[in-house]
Design a protein around this motif. Structure first.
Motif, mmCIF file in Angstrom:
data_model
loop_
_atom_site.group_PDB
_atom_site.id
_atom_site.type_symbol
_atom_site.label_atom_id
_atom_site.label_comp_id
_atom_site.label_asym_id
_atom_site.label_seq_id
_atom_site.Cartn_x
_atom_site.Cartn_y
_atom_site.Cartn_z
ATOM 1 N N ARG A 26 8.019 45.904 30.923
ATOM 2 C CA ARG A 26 6.689 45.644 31.461
ATOM 3 C C ARG A 26 5.778 45.125 30.340
ATOM 4 O O ARG A 26 5.869 45.600 29.207
ATOM 5 N N ASP A 82 3.504 50.597 43.378
ATOM 6 C CA ASP A 82 3.517 49.901 42.082
ATOM 7 C C ASP A 82 2.409 48.831 42.056
ATOM 8 O O ASP A 82 1.623 48.739 41.115
ATOM 9 N N VAL A 83 2.335 48.047 43.108
ATOM 10 C CA VAL A 83 1.320 46.992 43.183
ATOM 11 C C VAL A 83 -0.084 47.604 43.091
ATOM 12 O O VAL A 83 -0.931 47.153 42.323
ATOM 13 N N TYR A 128 7.353 43.594 41.015
ATOM 14 C CA TYR A 128 6.611 44.814 41.292
ATOM 15 C C TYR A 128 7.382 45.482 42.412
ATOM 16 O O TYR A 128 7.675 44.858 43.432
#
Ligand code: NOJ
Length: 944
Positions: free
Chosen positions: A667, A391-392, A386
């Motif tokens: 992803r 993003d997290v 990540y």
């Protein structure tokens, strides 16, 4: 196409000591009964005192009658376990010369126990020499009621371990004991035409005694040849299990060729094996030299306590039993041959007789699984990587948007500033606190990776301290060892050194590692240790550790020392803060179960890797390390949606359940899969969350008695020979849940083996299966083949939540699965799931018993005595109730039952009962709605 680079790793033939010992075994076998092993126990040296037998084994060398003295100690432990150690007097006394001016220690390594063993060493006060003597042997009675017997034969030295008048384990019956004694190197003068002066060693190949090269690295071997080897046979035992970590079947295959067998021994040499293959005896990241042997209604075990490179050959002999074996009828005997490069010989023998007895005794020595936090057994979301705080946060929000539960999000190496651990990348992870704050809102956690290689870069505080405090692993010259890993040039922290462990603790303190909070936990990777430019991707064996032990002696223990240091560091992050640590490790050894979870490393997004994971996790459980899992989805490659879906369904049954992926993959978070996949995966995750109370209870059993969490069939049905080799279906703890997740492509049904005549019910629709044998179960993509065995009570929490932390105060559902007699029983263990308060009694431990005769369900307290924190915890839990009781497999008498009478601590109440008739193969079931009883109270529910 991905493929392991075989050439990067040694075969037995390329590993001098392995080749020498295999050759020795071949020589012995070829000479059969005329083989005269050179080891004898000197009868006059034998002393038995206080549960311990001591003596000297003499090894005959050369023709001049020269003898090498090898001190033997056999200790009979209170637990019924026997321990045999053999050392070498000359090395013990330091009476040897090291070559090349080496600074290494002279003794055989004798500190493995200080890492692996934490208890269970009390010596038996009742063990005694058996008066019924036998010429040439000493017999010792020991174990429970002195029902075990060890026979120590003097010439040649060998041992048998008997139980119930039968030999269960034999040492040296094939005469393969071998302790390569110290000798000076004799430089041979190459005089042409001259005969060799000493021809006694003509059969020994000295080629690998003094130096060995592999892959461009030369091992200087300052102590010369020093291997230790022993043959251990299990007469009458066809199956052996354990010795992880290998990507192989649960019941171990033979290793000396033949159809379907391996050609190579199982190797234990912790290594970063890139793109490892399935169905192979090759070494992997961790090693536990513990093996169980099982035959009908009898299990025994051996623990070969050695931290050096080890190889184990397994062969099964179908000939008549060894003449020395007592009471063993002609049957298959499994013969094993254990070969380690250095160290003492140190072996523990467990005589069972049940698999649980062996697990318990092994756990008494090496410790039981750490009781994990609740979140640690929920779902973990990981990928490499990540890429930023944003993003997290985004992934976290998307899980919520799609109502998919998860507990922990993970950060791989890219979060650091240039692979410098204990730092944050200023551009992408400049604000780690805001990320942790968002996670905390839903009781979620963060895990960050910390590896043992420390970047060699000027001005990096951690490396400066490592150097100035002199805490790194050294090379053979005694200077700091430099190698390559993710950061480039690096040094390795030496956690054998107590000062290094203290320093390691300081690095995790919140005031030292800014941006870390109490909601952040740790992942230890690359701790085999992985050294990209080292021999076999690890350290040279002549590197030196604290106390000047060579790396050769401690290689397989290094990972544990590092994992252990991190575990202790997390406990002491801040004065006054008390919470359980969570640390995942890749490398492991016997004892690692005490300090955290493990995973099976870099698997691939392929069906065969999905199928391989269960046998590996089962083997780990057998070897005392059940908190295990595999990367869900497969680390390398992009899984097809069907594969990923099946992998989540399987992962919901991994004790450690984490999705992970390589940096080059696409992803694959569950919400990206699209329908119907996202929904199916969500269901699998919810199933895990629903069953968390049952999983936690199973973890508790592991933490107090060493019970595997995924139980292979032979644990539950030790008498059912058809189940011994099963490794694609298993039971979950003691819950009676029997699972066989789909691990093959395109399957829409599975054949599940039912071992007994009990009733089994489909978990989801209550379809009934009865009668022992193989049943075909429909398994379209959305279905996980999962049965409930009659006779069990399964605790659940049925309300879907975003994380396990949010379930803390949720009510329970009890699922009562009646057996043929109409009875059922089950347990629940519960505590706060994060602190150590359970050690002061802050827990709930109940047994639920449903009895047909009294038509009642009773909740009994299993907690032995209240502790200082019991009352306060129970008070807190007063409001946590049972909201539903489902009774499966009910008979006709339930048709008219409408009301249940409840007695809870003297207070009476009624609850409604609903009956559901059987239909279309599905059994009849009933529900008691809202009985309202507290989960921590004693109560009785009666049905009129
Ligand atoms: C190797 C580990 O096995 C893998 O899980 C991890 O993603 C990489 N190292 C990068 O840290």
């Amino acid at each position: 196409m991905t493929m392991v680079k075989h050439g990067n790793f040694k075969t037995c033939a390329q590993s001098g000591f392995c080749a020498r010992n295999r050759a020795y075994a071949d020589l012995a076998t070829s000479q059969a009964s005329s083989w005269n092993p050179p080891y004898s126990l000197a009868p006059e040296s034998i002393v038995f005192k206080n549960g311990q037998l001591e003596g000297t084994i003499l090894k005959r060398v050369g023709v001049g009658g020269e003898m090498v003295r090898l001190p033997l100690v056999v200790t009979f432990l209170e637990s019924g376990t026997a321990r045999v150690t053999i050392d070498e007097e000359k090395r013990q006394k330091g009476d040897i010369e090291l070559r090349h001016g080496s600074k290494a220690r002279k003794e055989r390594y004798n500190e493995a126990a200080s890492w692996a063993i934490v208890g269970g060493l009390e010596v038996s006060v009742t063990a005694a020499v058996n008066k019924q003597t036998e010429k040439g042997a000493t017999r010792v009675l020991y174990g429970p009621s002195n029902k075990f017997e060890a026979v120590i034969r003097h010439h040649p030295f060998s041992m048998e371990f008997n139980r119930d008048g039968q030999t269960q384990v034999m040492f040296g019956d094939r005469g393969l004991l071998n302790m390569e004694h110290w000798r000076p190197k004799i430089e041979k003068k190459e005089v042409e035409g001259e005969e060799k002066a000493d021809d006694t060693k003509a059969t020994e190949d000295e080629g690998t005694w003094w130096e060995e090269s592999f892959g461009g690295n030369t091992d200087s071997k300052p102590r010369g040849p020093e291997s230790v080897a022993l043959d251990i046979s299990f007469p009458g035992y066809e199956h052996v299990f354990g010795i992880p970590e290998h990507a192989t079947s649960l019941s171990l295959k033979e290793t000396r060729g033949g159809s379907g067998n391996y050609e190579e021994p199982y190797r234990l040499y912790n290594a970063d094996v890139f793109e490892y293959e399935v169905n192979s005896p090759m070494t992997l990241y961790g090693s536990i030299p513990f093996m169980q042997a099982h035959r009908k209604d009898s299990t025994v075990g051996v623990f070969w306590l050695n931290g050096a490179e080890t190889w184990i050959d397994v062969v099964k002999s179908r000939s008549s039993p060894n003449p020395l074996a007592l009471g063993v009828e002609a049957a298959v005997t499994t013969q094993t041959h254990w070969i380690s490069e250095s160290g003492q010989l140190d072996v523990f023998v467990f005589l069972g007789p049940s698999p649980m007895d062996v697990s318990k005794a092994y756990g008494e020595l090496t410790g039981y699984t750490q009781l994990p936090q609740h979140f640690a057994i929920a779902y973990h979301q990981c990928r490499w990587n990540y890429v930023s705080v944003e993003d997290v946060k985004d992934v976290d929000r998307k899980f919520d948007k799609h109502k998919i539960p998860y507990d922990i999000i993970w950060l791989d190496i890219e979060y650091t500033d240039g692979k410098k651990y204990f730092t944050w990348d200023p551009l992408t992870f400049g604000d780690p606190l805001s990320m942790q704050k968002q996670l905390t809102k839903n009781e979620r956690k963060l895990v960050a990776i910390i590896d043992p290689h420390i970047k060699n870069e000027g001005g990096y505080r951690v490396v400066d301290e490592l150097k100035s405090k002199d805490l790194a692993v050294k090379n053979k010259e005694g200077n700091i060892f430099e190698g390559w890993c993710w950061p480039g040039s690096s040094y390795w922290v030496d956690c054998f050194n107590p000062a290094a462990r203290e320093w390691w603790k300081s690095l995790f303190r919140y005031d030292n590692w800014k941006g870390a909070t109490s909601n952040m936990f740790i992942w230890n990777d690359m701790n085999e240790p992985s050294v990209f430019n080292g021999p076999e991707t690890t350290m040279p064996k002549d590197n030196l550790h604290h106390g000047n032990w060579e790396h050769r002696d401690v290689h397989n223990i290094y990972g544990l020392t590092y994992h252990n240091a991190t575990h202790h560091a997390l406990i002491e992050r801040k004065k006054g803060e008390v919470q359980r640590p969570f640390v995942l490790t890749r490398a492991f050894f016997a004892g690692s179960q005490r300090v955290g979870a493990m995973w099976t490393g870099d698997n691939e997004a392929k069906w065969e890797h999905l199928a391989q994971a269960f046998p590996m996790i089962l083997a780990n459980g057998i070897a005392g390390y059940p908190f295990a899992g595999a990367d869900v989805g497969g680390f390398f490659g992009n899984p097809e949606k069907d594969l990923l879906t099946r992998w989540y369904q399987a992962g919901a049954f991994y004790p450690f359940f984490r999705g992970h992926a390589h940096i080059d993959t696409r992803r694959r978070e569950p919400y990206l899969m699209g329908e119907p996949y996202t929904s199916i995966v969500t269901q699998a995750l919810r199933l895990r969350y629903q069953l968390l109370p049952a999983w936690y209870t199973a973890f508790h059993e592991a933490s107090v008695m060493g019970a595997p969490i995924l139980r292979p069939h032979y644990y539950e049905f030790p008498g059912d020979e058809r189940g011994f080799a099963l490794d694609d279906q298993f039971f979950v703890g003691s819950t009676g849940l029997l699972a066989k997740p789909v691990v093959t492509e395109g399957a829409d049904k599975v054949d599940i083996y039912i071992p007994d005549e009990e009733n089994y019910y489909d978990y989801f629709d209550y379809t009934k299966y009865s009668g022992a044998g193989t049943k075909s179960i429909r398994a379209p993509l959305e279905k996980i083949p999962l049965l409930m065995r009659g006779g069990h009570i399964i605790p659940r929490r049925d309300r879907p939540r975003r994380s396990s932390g949010l379930m803390k105060w949720d009510p329970f559902t009890l699922v009562i699965v009646l057996n043929k007699a109409g009875n059922a029983e089950g347990t629940l263990y519960l505590d706060d799931g994060e602190s150590f308060d359970y050690q002061a009694g802050a827990f709930i431990h109940r047994r639920f018993v449903f009895s047909q005769t009294s038509s009642s369900l009773v909740s009994e307290n299993l907690a032995e005595a209240a502790g200082a924190k019991t009352a306060a915890y129970l008070k807190k839990m007063k409001k946590v109730r049972v909201e539903k009781i489902i009774i499966i497999g009910v008979g006709g008498e339930w048709v008219g039952r409408r009301v249940a009478s409840i007695d809870e601590e003297g207070k009476q109440r009624k609850a409604k009962v609903a009956y559901h008739r059987s239909a279309g193969g599905k059994t009849a079931w009933a529900v008691i709605r809202d009985p309202g009883v507290a989960i921590g109270n004693s109560w009785k529910i009666e049905l009129a």
